[in-house]
Design a protein around this motif. Structure first.
Motif, PDB file in Angstrom:
ATOM      1  N   ALA A 132       0.768  -1.076   0.039  1.00 47.18           N
ATOM      2  CA  ALA A 132      -0.046   0.125  -0.047  1.00 47.18           C
ATOM      3  C   ALA A 132       0.816   1.296  -0.034  1.00 47.18           C
ATOM      4  O   ALA A 132       0.440   2.043  -0.632  1.00 47.18           O
ATOM      5  N   GLN A 133       1.787   1.215   0.771  1.00 48.56           N
ATOM      6  CA  GLN A 133       2.811   2.469   0.714  1.00 48.56           C
ATOM      7  C   GLN A 133       3.550   2.545  -0.506  1.00 48.56           C
ATOM      8  O   GLN A 133       3.735   3.532  -0.746  1.00 48.56           O
ATOM      9  N   ALA A 134       3.927   1.394  -1.152  1.00 54.83           N
ATOM     10  CA  ALA A 134       4.614   1.401  -2.242  1.00 54.83           C
ATOM     11  C   ALA A 134       3.698   1.992  -3.230  1.00 54.83           C
ATOM     12  O   ALA A 134       4.121   2.815  -4.230  1.00 54.83           O
TER      13      ALA A 134
ATOM     14  N   GLN B  88      10.271   2.619   3.652  1.00 51.13           N
ATOM     15  CA  GLN B  88      11.502   3.158   3.138  1.00 51.13           C
ATOM     16  C   GLN B  88      11.656   2.286   1.797  1.00 51.13           C
ATOM     17  O   GLN B  88      12.250   3.060   0.949  1.00 51.13           O
ATOM     18  N   LEU B  89      11.096   1.116   1.782  1.00 52.08           N
ATOM     19  CA  LEU B  89      11.400   0.287   0.437  1.00 52.08           C
ATOM     20  C   LEU B  89      10.316   1.167  -0.398  1.00 52.08           C
ATOM     21  O   LEU B  89       9.115   0.871  -0.360  1.00 52.08           O
ATOM     22  N   GLY B  90      10.722   1.857  -1.419  1.00 51.42           N
ATOM     23  CA  GLY B  90       9.950   2.503  -2.475  1.00 51.42           C
ATOM     24  C   GLY B  90       9.185   1.699  -3.446  1.00 51.42           C
ATOM     25  O   GLY B  90       8.563   0.431  -3.161  1.00 51.42           O
ATOM     26  N   ASP B  91       8.584   2.119  -4.416  1.00 52.28           N
ATOM     27  CA  ASP B  91       7.741   1.562  -5.131  1.00 52.28           C
ATOM     28  C   ASP B  91       8.714   0.910  -6.546  1.00 52.28           C
ATOM     29  O   ASP B  91       7.978   0.327  -7.438  1.00 52.28           O
ATOM     30  N   ALA B  92      10.059   0.971  -6.621  1.00 48.14           N
ATOM     31  CA  ALA B  92      10.873   0.812  -7.598  1.00 48.14           C
ATOM     32  C   ALA B  92      10.901  -0.833  -7.906  1.00 48.14           C
ATOM     33  O   ALA B  92      10.618  -1.402  -9.179  1.00 48.14           O
TER      34      ALA B  92
END
Lengths: 229, 229, 229, 229
Positions: free
Chosen positions: B114-116, B177-181
């Motif tokens: 969700a956060q990504a 902190q783990l992005g969406d990439a």
DNA sequence: AATGAATGAGCTTTCATTCAT
DNA sequence: GATGAATGAAAGCTCATTCAT
């Protein structure tokens, strides 16, 4: 502690060994002033700080900053290059610890504190893959050291075998999310949690400092990703 | 999936029950439009997006946004209030899982995704302590649900006893902190690591997906805190 | 005299007839103020003048100028469009003169004065081919008028047959090189010379005003292409 | 062709004969380098080019340029002094032509080409009156030559009697407005027009090259007074 | 005397917020 | 109440000139 001092290496030779024309003495001095100021300003405000502010802090004109670092990335890279040295040193020290697990823990704890104390460092380290030549060179120097740290801990049978050097970097990045607001103890709490995740096996949880995070520690420990003005 | 829909609750009554003068019907409609647009824009660009952009997306004038949300925090708060409902729902679902450990894991994995998928959500959740009244109210609704999740897992003897509801929030923040990439698999890798840290005891490491993070996954998985332009 | 006044045409319809959404009344007023100021400033300093200066002269904020004319070219084009109207009017008047030769001469003399009085006009006219849509549209309106002027003079047997509308434009550009320093008489001198070049045949030279250009008229008559600071 | 070579005259003695303290040999060499570079740079970019660029082209530091030519005008003057020699030579050659009209025409055509090839020359020549001592001296050398050219043509009865040396300079300035974009043929067209204006009398127009200027020749033939960026 | 680094004013451009319509 | 135009401070960057080396 957590300040990265200018390492005194004449910038006529980059850490990677490439020889370049040495700067004039005064230019060299200014370069150092700028890097020092940038570190200070970035530490306090993050990488978004303007060149104007850095120039003021360094006591030089803006033009000078632009001359030396034509684009923002150049300055970040140069900073990264300096700071990477400190990180490498810290990793090597950790890898040399006769108790590999303690070495690993010390390193992560140090990383948490360092990033909490220097908002820019966290961003620079997070950028460890982007940017170009010099950053790549920096990572090349960093990698073997971290690999050694990981290997030692794995050979000692304390660090799980399925993690790599890369995972440690990412763990550090996650930890950087813990901002500078809370106490050092509080940060340790989450480093410990991560360490427990990295351990090969545990018969029980490692005691977490401090006793109990207060209700609004959540509010204050997480890095203010960005002020909502 | 990771979209938080507008919950339809008339905002003339805050979730905490405080009665306020109801808005005119068209004003209410605009408020909804703005919140919807804000979620969309913030999801894509983070909370730094300007009011201008949100106004355009909502199809209203900037002035309207300012009238309804005099300062940025107000909008973030209102958004938080809406989204918190979705989070609460997800937590309750997790707490209801007959297998509490799976419930906990599912929740963290969901939170990572969700956060990504929504850069703004991560920031809003990270802000979960700042802001005032309404955020506090939101947290008040969230707390019991998370506490239940934690309690269940602890009573089942799978979640370590020394963690609390607050720790779970902070774990979520670290994971953000783990992005969406990177891939979803890659995110799972670190969620698993954190879960291993949260477990009471382990005889060995839980298998980490995916097999190996590539050398430059570090580059791409970490949330680009901020482009260095 | 040589001021080009705002023609009063509501800008909701461009001179070419394209309909666009009309500006709000105050926006329209500001637009006019800006164009007026730009003309004044450009007249005095040439097209290099900054937007800041124009904004100050217009009594509006810089941002307003940028909103209305996102790039410098847009402002020049808009100005060109207004001024072209004045030029077209003058050409038509010239073409209507029962004495075509006098009409032609009057027009060139007027052009010399107008360009001497307005440094920006000279540059805008010189740019008559560059720029895009609106400039092209302007030229399209200008061309037939000049063609008529040329045709009349040629049919009357006074203007040489081998020149065209284009040549007249270039003649005007050459004449614009005579700056604003000298007297009007002095400018006439060279306009007369050019006219003698355009005549079909001459039994002798047309008397040149004034009697004699002084030694340093050269110094002062030529347009200061650029101050050498 | 249209390059003005450094004439080799030691600049320790101005052309007017004034003795000044001779420069040190290396200083003299630098002076020559700077002048050469300035000509090249100015030719390409016009007199707006910065000292920095000239210094780079000359292979010296900016400071050196400033020491030798404390203000821009000094450099322009020095350049003018050098180039005037080439012009004088060309005028004398023209004046020596047994056919004075052809001589005059050749000179103007040469002037058109030279100025088209060297954007700076046009500006330097246009500045022929401004600046002080040395420019005046240059003009003093130029005047008699042009006067001779004019006189010869007038005595031969081909050049109108009411023009003077000054008028020729101004004609040249007008012609300089024809930039370097069009063809040489196109420039000839307007030189021919001007020549027809200078003739004592004509029974008809002199054929104009080329057949017809295309519609957008106007766009390209006129010297771009200044890019509107 | 030569050098080129340093300077900083000045211009451009953006954008959060206000306010006239 | 809604609108979007206006505002102007602030950030970015350049470049003519000065000055320490």
């Amino acid at each position: 502690m957590f300040r990265f001092g200018y390492d005194g290496v004449m910038s006529s030779v980059t850490s990677a060994g490439t020889a370049v024309r040495p700067l004039r003495k005064d230019a060299e001095r200014n370069r150092a002033l700028i890097l020092g100021a940038a570190r200070e300003v970035y530490a306090a405000q993050g990488l978004d700080a303007g060149f104007d502010e850095i120039a003021r802090a360094a006591g030089v004109g803006v033009g000078t900053v632009y001359r030396r670092f034509p684009e923002r990335g150049d300055l970040v890279e140069a900073l990264f290059e300096q700071e990477i040295d400190a990180v490498v040193a810290r990793v090597e020290q950790a890898a040399a610890d006769p108790d590999p697990w303690r070495g690993l823990g010390d390193f992560l704890r140090w990383g948490a504190e360092a990033q909490a104390a220097d908002r820019g460092l966290a961003q620079v380290l997070a950028a460890a893959g982007r940017g170009h030549e010099r950053v790549a060179a920096g990572r090349d120097r960093l990698r073997p050291a971290v690999e050694a740290l990981v290997r030692h801990a794995q050979q000692a049978g304390v660090l799980r075998d399925d993690v790599t050097e890369v995972d440690l970097g990412i763990a550090l990045a996650m930890i950087s999310q813990l901002g500078d607001a809370g106490s050092s103890d509080l940060r340790d709490r989450y480093v410990t949690l991560v360490l427990d995740g990295l351990a090969v096996r545990r018969d029980g949880p490692t005691p977490l400092p401090p006793a109990q995070p207060s209700e609004d520690d959540l509010a204050c420990v997480v890095a203010p990703a960005r002020r909502h003005r």
